[in-house]
Design a protein around this motif. Structure first.
Motif, PDB file in Angstrom:
ATOM      1  N   SER A   1       0.881  -1.283  -0.047  1.00 35.78           N
ATOM      2  CA  SER A   1       0.029   0.117   0.113  1.00 35.78           C
ATOM      3  C   SER A   1       0.847   1.262   0.235  1.00 35.78           C
ATOM      4  O   SER A   1       0.616   2.036  -0.752  1.00 35.78           O
ATOM      5  CB  SER A   1      -0.929   0.208   1.190  1.00 35.78           C
ATOM      6  OG  SER A   1      -1.963  -0.940   1.153  1.00 35.78           O
TER       7      SER A   1
ATOM      8  N   CYS B   1      -7.337   3.889   7.384  1.00 34.92           N
ATOM      9  CA  CYS B   1      -7.780   5.179   7.509  1.00 34.92           C
ATOM     10  C   CYS B   1      -7.076   6.266   8.028  1.00 34.92           C
ATOM     11  O   CYS B   1      -6.866   7.481   7.395  1.00 34.92           O
ATOM     12  CB  CYS B   1      -9.187   4.787   8.145  1.00 34.92           C
ATOM     13  SG  CYS B   1     -10.551   4.099   7.033  1.00 34.92           S
TER      14      CYS B   1
ATOM     15  N   TYR C   1      -8.164  11.984  -1.294  1.00 31.97           N
ATOM     16  CA  TYR C   1      -9.070  11.428   0.008  1.00 31.97           C
ATOM     17  C   TYR C   1     -10.355  10.887  -0.623  1.00 31.97           C
ATOM     18  O   TYR C   1     -10.840   9.909  -0.133  1.00 31.97           O
ATOM     19  CB  TYR C   1      -9.436  12.804   1.012  1.00 31.97           C
ATOM     20  CG  TYR C   1      -8.205  13.080   1.873  1.00 31.97           C
ATOM     21  CD1 TYR C   1      -7.663  12.016   2.555  1.00 31.97           C
ATOM     22  CD2 TYR C   1      -7.890  14.280   2.072  1.00 31.97           C
ATOM     23  CE1 TYR C   1      -6.663  12.339   3.430  1.00 31.97           C
ATOM     24  CE2 TYR C   1      -6.927  14.647   2.778  1.00 31.97           C
ATOM     25  CZ  TYR C   1      -6.223  13.895   3.667  1.00 31.97           C
ATOM     26  OH  TYR C   1      -5.195  13.902   4.341  1.00 31.97           O
TER      27      TYR C   1
ATOM     28  N   TYR D   1      -1.024  10.566   5.182  1.00 28.85           N
ATOM     29  CA  TYR D   1      -0.067  10.330   4.413  1.00 28.85           C
ATOM     30  C   TYR D   1       0.297  11.752   3.603  1.00 28.85           C
ATOM     31  O   TYR D   1       1.488  11.961   3.222  1.00 28.85           O
ATOM     32  CB  TYR D   1      -0.463   9.509   3.563  1.00 28.85           C
ATOM     33  CG  TYR D   1       0.361   8.956   2.445  1.00 28.85           C
ATOM     34  CD1 TYR D   1       1.345   7.830   2.742  1.00 28.85           C
ATOM     35  CD2 TYR D   1       0.542   9.221   1.054  1.00 28.85           C
ATOM     36  CE1 TYR D   1       2.525   7.631   1.813  1.00 28.85           C
ATOM     37  CE2 TYR D   1       1.494   8.897   0.209  1.00 28.85           C
ATOM     38  CZ  TYR D   1       2.476   7.844   0.704  1.00 28.85           C
ATOM     39  OH  TYR D   1       3.232   7.466  -0.092  1.00 28.85           O
TER      40      TYR D   1
ATOM     41  N   ARG E   1      -9.638   7.441  -1.962  1.00 23.63           N
ATOM     42  CA  ARG E   1      -9.537   6.413  -0.501  1.00 23.63           C
ATOM     43  C   ARG E   1     -10.783   6.068  -0.018  1.00 23.63           C
ATOM     44  O   ARG E   1     -11.213   5.033   0.406  1.00 23.63           O
ATOM     45  CB  ARG E   1      -8.265   6.846   0.419  1.00 23.63           C
ATOM     46  CG  ARG E   1      -7.126   7.437  -0.025  1.00 23.63           C
ATOM     47  CD  ARG E   1      -6.197   6.098  -0.400  1.00 23.63           C
ATOM     48  NE  ARG E   1      -6.429   5.730  -1.632  1.00 23.63           N
ATOM     49  CZ  ARG E   1      -6.016   6.377  -2.691  1.00 23.63           C
ATOM     50  NH1 ARG E   1      -5.495   7.253  -2.720  1.00 23.63           N
ATOM     51  NH2 ARG E   1      -6.034   5.843  -3.983  1.00 23.63           N
TER      52      ARG E   1
ATOM     53  N   LEU F   1       0.619   3.771  -2.952  1.00 24.33           N
ATOM     54  CA  LEU F   1       0.152   5.080  -2.675  1.00 24.33           C
ATOM     55  C   LEU F   1       0.984   6.234  -3.218  1.00 24.33           C
ATOM     56  O   LEU F   1       0.766   7.258  -3.458  1.00 24.33           O
ATOM     57  CB  LEU F   1      -0.119   5.278  -1.128  1.00 24.33           C
ATOM     58  CG  LEU F   1      -1.381   5.852  -0.452  1.00 24.33           C
ATOM     59  CD1 LEU F   1      -2.451   5.230  -1.316  1.00 24.33           C
ATOM     60  CD2 LEU F   1      -1.383   5.805   0.753  1.00 24.33           C
TER      61      LEU F   1
ATOM     62  N   TYR G   1      -4.083   6.808   5.979  1.00 28.38           N
ATOM     63  CA  TYR G   1      -4.284   7.581   4.738  1.00 28.38           C
ATOM     64  C   TYR G   1      -4.627   8.914   5.051  1.00 28.38           C
ATOM     65  O   TYR G   1      -4.144   9.812   3.909  1.00 28.38           O
ATOM     66  CB  TYR G   1      -5.386   6.839   3.925  1.00 28.38           C
ATOM     67  CG  TYR G   1      -5.215   5.614   3.106  1.00 28.38           C
ATOM     68  CD1 TYR G   1      -3.867   4.860   3.351  1.00 28.38           C
ATOM     69  CD2 TYR G   1      -6.163   4.848   2.770  1.00 28.38           C
ATOM     70  CE1 TYR G   1      -3.748   3.842   2.535  1.00 28.38           C
ATOM     71  CE2 TYR G   1      -6.174   3.340   2.176  1.00 28.38           C
ATOM     72  CZ  TYR G   1      -4.800   2.896   2.136  1.00 28.38           C
ATOM     73  OH  TYR G   1      -4.628   1.691   1.466  1.00 28.38           O
TER      74      TYR G   1
END
Length: 285
Positions: free
Chosen positions: A40, A114, A58, A120, A61, A44, A117
């Motif tokens: 991931s 979550c 966002y 990130y 995701r 990403l 992300y």
């Protein structure tokens, strides 16, 4: 991704096999989560490099995770033997429940990714400017806050977050190296040797942690899994290259890749729906 979700499902499967090697392999299925996070972090990086718009990031995701997650959680709540609660449904849908009181525990991975992300784009901002420095800063802070959360506040949920930062951002570092054309290994042979060496060292450290780390075992294991995941992924990459060279075996790669595309959906259905409710029914029988 395909291999890791199959490994996780085997790990949770309610059956026993009378074979030491196979049982040992299945009992390490929790490493599938670390492989998830490593891959991931890798994917990403390329995703946000392709489209640097944070709102787009966002939204992608959100669409990727929540529709099926909400559906399965709602079905799980309806099928549970507890009184229906709007508050409970909200905390589970928002993934806040895990961070507040550890419930539902079966959704811990969704809660974890979550939060990863969510933070990130902010960390990757500094990573673009000083990748190596940012990487080692993240690792250092991860270790520091994991120890702090474990020893002082006794919050294993926070340990789960901080201790998984290294494997996640190692994926990002590998993606950055790949983009810059920096080869870490120059041949498949070197990948295999390094991967085997990493797995053997991790096995020794795991044995040490199991027998000598005592109360620090829950803090020790996640960091060992970080290196374990690197070794396993290295072997999987080498195996995929080997299978791809053989005409009739390359279809195995295609099947595993296809499973990988829907790995998150499989995890949500398996972890939040099937596995949770099956164990509840078994507990009542």
């Amino acid at each position: 991704m395909g291999f890791s979700i199959l490994w996780i499902i085997l790990y949770h499967a309610p059956f026993n096999i009378d074979n030491t090697i196979i049982t040992t392999f299945i009992n390490r299925g929790y490493l599938g989560v670390d492989i998830f996070l490593l891959v991931s972090g890798y994917g990403l990086f390329f995703s946000i490099e392709k489209d640097n718009n944070i709102r787009h990031f966002y939204w992608k995701r959100f669409i990727r995770i929540f529709p099926e997650f909400w559906f399965v959680v709602f079905a799980s709540v309806l099928l549970s033997f507890e009184p229906f609660s709007i508050k409970k449904l909200f905390t589970e849908w928002s993934t806040l429940g895990y961070w507040i009181n550890g419930q539902p525990f079966y959704a811990w991975y969704i809660s974890l990714i979550c939060l990863l992300y969510l933070t990130y784009p902010f960390i990757i901002h500094y990573f673009r400017e000083k990748p190596i420095k940012t990487y080692y800063t993240v690792i250092s802070l991860s270790i520091f806050f994991s120890i702090l959360a474990f020893t002082i506040y006794d919050k294993t949920r926070l340990v789960a977050f901080f201790s998984h930062l290294p494997v996640f951002y190692t994926g990002t570092l590998l993606a950055w190296s790949s983009k810059k054309g920096k080869e870490i290994f120059h041949s498949t042979k070197s990948i295999v040797i390094s991967s085997f060496a990493t797995i053997i060292i991790c096995a020794i450290l795991t044995y040490f942690g199991k027998n000598h780390a005592y109360g620090f075992r829950d803090l020790w294991n996640p960091f060992i899994c970080w290196f374990f995941a690197l070794g396993v992924v290295g072997l999987l990459v080498s195996l995929a290259e080997f299978l791809d060279r053989i005409k009739y075996l390359r279809y195995i790669n295609s099947v595993i890749t296809a499973i990988g595309y829907c790995s998150l959906e499989l995890y949500i259905i398996h972890g939040d729906g099937y596995y949770n409710n099956v164990t509840q029914y078994e507990g009542l029988s």
